[in-house]
Each structure stands twice: as C-alpha cells, then as structure tokens.
Design a protein around this motif. Sequence first.
Motif, PDB file in Angstrom:
ATOM      1  N   ALA A  75       8.640 -17.461  -3.237  1.00  0.00           N
ATOM      2  CA  ALA A  75       9.074 -16.133  -2.868  1.00  0.00           C
ATOM      3  C   ALA A  75       9.725 -15.435  -4.148  1.00  0.00           C
ATOM      4  CB  ALA A  75       9.869 -16.171  -1.442  1.00  0.00           C
ATOM      5  N   VAL A  76       9.216 -14.176  -4.465  1.00  0.00           N
ATOM      6  CA  VAL A  76      10.155 -13.557  -5.436  1.00  0.00           C
ATOM      7  C   VAL A  76      10.320 -11.922  -4.865  1.00  0.00           C
ATOM      8  CG1 VAL A  76       9.059 -14.846  -7.198  1.00  0.00           C
ATOM      9  CG2 VAL A  76       7.821 -12.749  -6.668  1.00  0.00           C
ATOM     10  N   ASP A  77      11.157 -11.561  -5.612  1.00  0.00           N
ATOM     11  CA  ASP A  77      11.481 -10.028  -5.465  1.00  0.00           C
ATOM     12  C   ASP A  77      10.606  -9.459  -6.901  1.00  0.00           C
ATOM     13  OD1 ASP A  77      12.666  -9.896  -3.212  1.00  0.00           O
ATOM     14  OD2 ASP A  77      14.578 -10.140  -4.038  1.00  0.00           O
ATOM     15  N   TYR A  78      10.001  -8.206  -6.755  1.00  0.00           N
ATOM     16  CA  TYR A  78       9.297  -7.912  -7.827  1.00  0.00           C
ATOM     17  C   TYR A  78       9.525  -6.284  -8.094  1.00  0.00           C
ATOM     18  CZ  TYR A  78       5.582  -6.339  -4.637  1.00  0.00           C
ATOM     19  OH  TYR A  78       4.935  -5.660  -3.734  1.00  0.00           O
ATOM     20  N   GLU A  79       9.341  -5.713  -9.361  1.00  0.00           N
ATOM     21  CA  GLU A  79       9.131  -4.432  -9.485  1.00  0.00           C
ATOM     22  C   GLU A  79       8.382  -4.085 -10.585  1.00  0.00           C
ATOM     23  OE1 GLU A  79      12.282  -0.601 -10.493  1.00  0.00           O
ATOM     24  OE2 GLU A  79      12.982  -2.794 -10.433  1.00  0.00           O
ATOM     25  N   PHE A  80       7.398  -3.130 -10.457  1.00  0.00           N
ATOM     26  CA  PHE A  80       6.691  -2.559 -11.660  1.00  0.00           C
ATOM     27  C   PHE A  80       7.232  -1.144 -12.014  1.00  0.00           C
ATOM     28  CE2 PHE A  80       2.879  -4.898  -9.389  1.00  0.00           C
ATOM     29  CZ  PHE A  80       3.189  -6.030 -10.095  1.00  0.00           C
ATOM     30  N   ALA A  81       7.306  -0.946 -13.295  1.00  0.00           N
ATOM     31  CA  ALA A  81       7.853   0.238 -14.045  1.00  0.00           C
ATOM     32  C   ALA A  81       7.046   0.629 -15.184  1.00  0.00           C
ATOM     33  CB  ALA A  81       9.347   0.114 -14.145  1.00  0.00           C
TER      34      ALA A  81
END
Length: 556
Positions: free
Chosen positions: A489-495
């Motif tokens: 499980a991961v937290d992710y963010e695309f920017a």
Amino acid sequence: MKELNTDLFDPRTTLMEPDFSRAVTPLADADGDDFAFAFNDSNFSDRQLRIEIMGDTPESRPDSEACTSIADWALHRKRRREDIKKENILDLAECPEEQILNDNQPDMDDCEGCENQDEEPVAMVEESPSGDEAANSNDSDWGMDCSTVVRVKTLHISSPILAAKSPFFYKLFSNGMRESEQRHVTLRISASEEAALMELLNFMYSNTLSTTTAPALLDVLMAADKFEVASCMRYCSRLLRNMPMTPESALLYLELPSSVLMAEAVQALTDAAKQYLAVRYKDISKFFEEVMALPLAGIEAIISSDELQVASEDAVYDFVLKWSRTHYPKLEERREILGARLARYIRFPYMTCRKLKKVLTCNDFDHEAASKLVLESLFFKAEAPHRQRILAAEESATLNRRFVERAYKYRPVKVVEFDLPRQQCVVYLDLKREECANLFPSGRVYSQAFHLGGQGFFLSAHCNMDQQSSFHCFGLFLGMQEKGSVSFAVDYEFAARSKPTEEFISKYKGNYTFTGGKAVGYRNLFAIPWTSFTAEDSPFFINGVLHLRAELTIKH
C-alpha cells in the motif's frame, strides 16, 4: 645560336629546405589534373625510374588477385609481417657485425612502433660511376637482405608530377644532386608490391585506378602510405566506403590507423566502419554471441554510439563487464582495458543509483577511478534538468559523451529518497516533446525502475483514448514490478509544472494497494485533448521537455 645561361642551373647553388605546406599540395585534390598521356612517355619525362623487384617466399606472396576477400587479404598481410620479422632476425644473425654497422641498422628500441609496418621503401639516386668507382660499385646490393632481384622494370617519369603528389619523391628529387646528368632513380620493392606500385604510379598521373576489388585497393592504399601519396589513400578510402561492408572488413578498417603512417588519410573510412558496426549491432540482444566475440575496437565502436538500443545504461555496464571478463581473464589486464579504453564509453550518469553502488565495490575497476566516476555521476543527477541539458549539449561537440543520453528503452529518472518520518521517495521524469509525439496513437514509454520499501516500481506514460470524450490524451501510470500475491500500500501524488522557476502543480493524488503487479494512474492527466497537449505552445512543455513528478509514501 643563343648561348644558354647555365648560371641558373649551377649545381653549387645551395638547396633550400622544401616547404611541404606549399610544394606538395596533392594534384588529385584539384579538378582536371590529368597527365595520363605523359605516363612512361620519354617525351614528357625528365628521369628514368628503375624498379628492382625482389623475390617473395610462397607463403608471403599476398597477390591481391589471389585474395578473394578482405579476410584473405588480412591473413596474407599478417603472414607477410611475420615473414619480414623472421627475415630480419636471420639477417642480423648471418651478416657480419661491420656490415650491420655500415648499413645503418636502427636500434631495436626504435623499431617498437614499427611492428605493423612493412619494410621501408629503398630508394636511391644513381650517379654515373667512372673509373675504379664503376668497377667497385655495389649499388645493387645496397640495403639488401638475403633476397635477390628477380626482374627489373624501367619507366620514364616526370619528377615534377611525382614530387607534387608525394613528399617521399619530393625529398628524393631535391636531395642535393651534384651533376645534371643524374637522371636515374632506383626503387627496390618486393614482388608482392609490384601491382600496387604500378597502380599507384599510374594514379599519380591520371588520378584514377583500374583496380576494383577491395583486397587490391587495400594493397594500393598501403603502397600509397609507404610512398606518402595521401591523395591516393583518400581515393582508395572513398572507393572502399562505397563498397558493401561486412563485420570482417569493418574491423580491418578500424585497424588501419595503427597500420599506416598517414592515419588522417583513412579517417573517413575508419569513421564509416564505426558507423557500420554501430548500426548493425545497435540492438546487442539480437546478436549477443556475435558481439561477445568481437575484438576491442569493435566493442568501442558499438558502445560509443548514441543510437544503441538498450533497456538502460545499466545493461551497457553489465555487457562491458561480461565482455571484458571473457576476453581479459587476468585482473590486471582487465583493469587496464576498462580504465583506459572502455569506461569512457559507459554513460555512468544515466545508470541507476543501485548499479552505481555496485560500481564502487566492483573489483574490476580501480577503486580510485570508480569513486571518481560515481561521484561525477551523482553530481550530474543532482543538477537541475536545464543544467543537465546544458552539460549534455557542451559534450555533444566533443569525443567524450558521458553526459549525452542514449535512446533507452526505459527512460532515466531522478529519485530522492527519505527514511524519516516515514519511507518516501520523490521521482522526477522528463519526457521530450518528440518522445511524447511519437506515442500517438497508442504508444507507451516506461521509466527505469526505482525502489521504495524494498519493492520495485516504474512510471509509464501512455497515449490513450478518452473514454468519455472519444479523443486522444496523455496518461500517466504508476506500476509495481513484482507479480503474484505481493500486497503493498502506498500514498501517491502526480504533479507537473509549466515553468522551470515555478513549483510543481499537483494533478492527482490518492492511495492504492498494489497486488499482482497492477498499476494505478490517470488516462487524461491534464484533462485536455492530445492535440492541445503536444502543440508547440503547450504550457506543459518547458523548452521542449515535459517535467513530471511522482511522490510516493508507504502507507501504514
């Protein structure tokens, strides 16, 4: 009858040193210089050239007519060099000491750089002997070994034409002659060189060659190098470049600069051979066993190419290490080859940090040199993208291309890792405008692998069809390498960002539990059609580069 003013031809006049920069400009480089009509014609000649042809042993007779291929030519030439060395050893053993001294034999140390050369051309200006001098003349034995003259050819020659093409003949004809009637010059060659020399002399008059086979052209090229006719060497090189190449011929051409005195005259042929090998073996995986068998020069030509099709620079490093261990089993020799020859062609700045750590502990590299390479690579990785492009552009004009990126199957990424307050990494991916344009209509490009919490991940950019609006768009996805029952499980963010001076603007973020090698992402990252995304005025491309960031954190 008007008296001839002989003062102009006074042999006591001091001869000036020749100015080769002006006097020996090759006539073959100028259009329209064709003196074929004057070749061996007494009406247009001022001297006679006597060619004494020495006998060859059957083993060392590499007549180009008998060589049906480049491989045959190379084999015959190798045998010829070995025979010449053996003959020289025999000469030193059988000839008396005073004869060796009289013949001005060179020191053995001076011959180290001459291993790849045939015997030097023997040439002399024959004076008109008289009285006791004629009776005791021993010119026919000057510079001789145990071979004998099997035949003699005499040609009418024009000294201005030959001198204009060749520094060798220029020096020969301006060698301080004392009497005006000294018009006979003797050359002594081996029988195997006869055909090539006749072609060379004809070329110096006509600027053309009658021979058309690669082995014969190589014979002429070597003769032209011996007699310093650079224009003929360039002509032969051009003809050889226009012939179909093979791996064998390309490897032979790569060796020419170390086999000739005027290496610059064959540079274009050598460059063509490098390009041939680089194109043929650009996908090493398709010809792995064949490439593994290549010599050092061939490997250098392949791994120096920008067009090498490999998964990543890590694969180049692994291949070079495997090849060097196969061909140089001794550690000392392998370290020398890697440090002095092959390491310069590995683009260490584009290797992953995991592989760079292995470089530091690899015994095949000198530890100090390995530390320097890794440190330089890490500094490059830490540079801002625009600084990396500047460094790459500066090196594009040099032979050193360590900062120039290849066409990798997996795009390099910059990774910044954190352990506290929890495991996290920030991954930066740059895609060029042309790379994105090539994805249309359904292509995809993958990044190199990066790791978080012991698991391998990658980014993939896609050209997708928007499911709602039915137009093409740009998508970005995060995938996990491991397949099977692994759950992570991961937290992710695309920017992304629209200017180098601005902060990255978050596009999407969330959390996801990876199982069985699945991926998470967005089919239309910028919520615009593909045509707007790839347009010249697209705000997402900064100097033609799209800057993306994926931030990942292990979810507890």
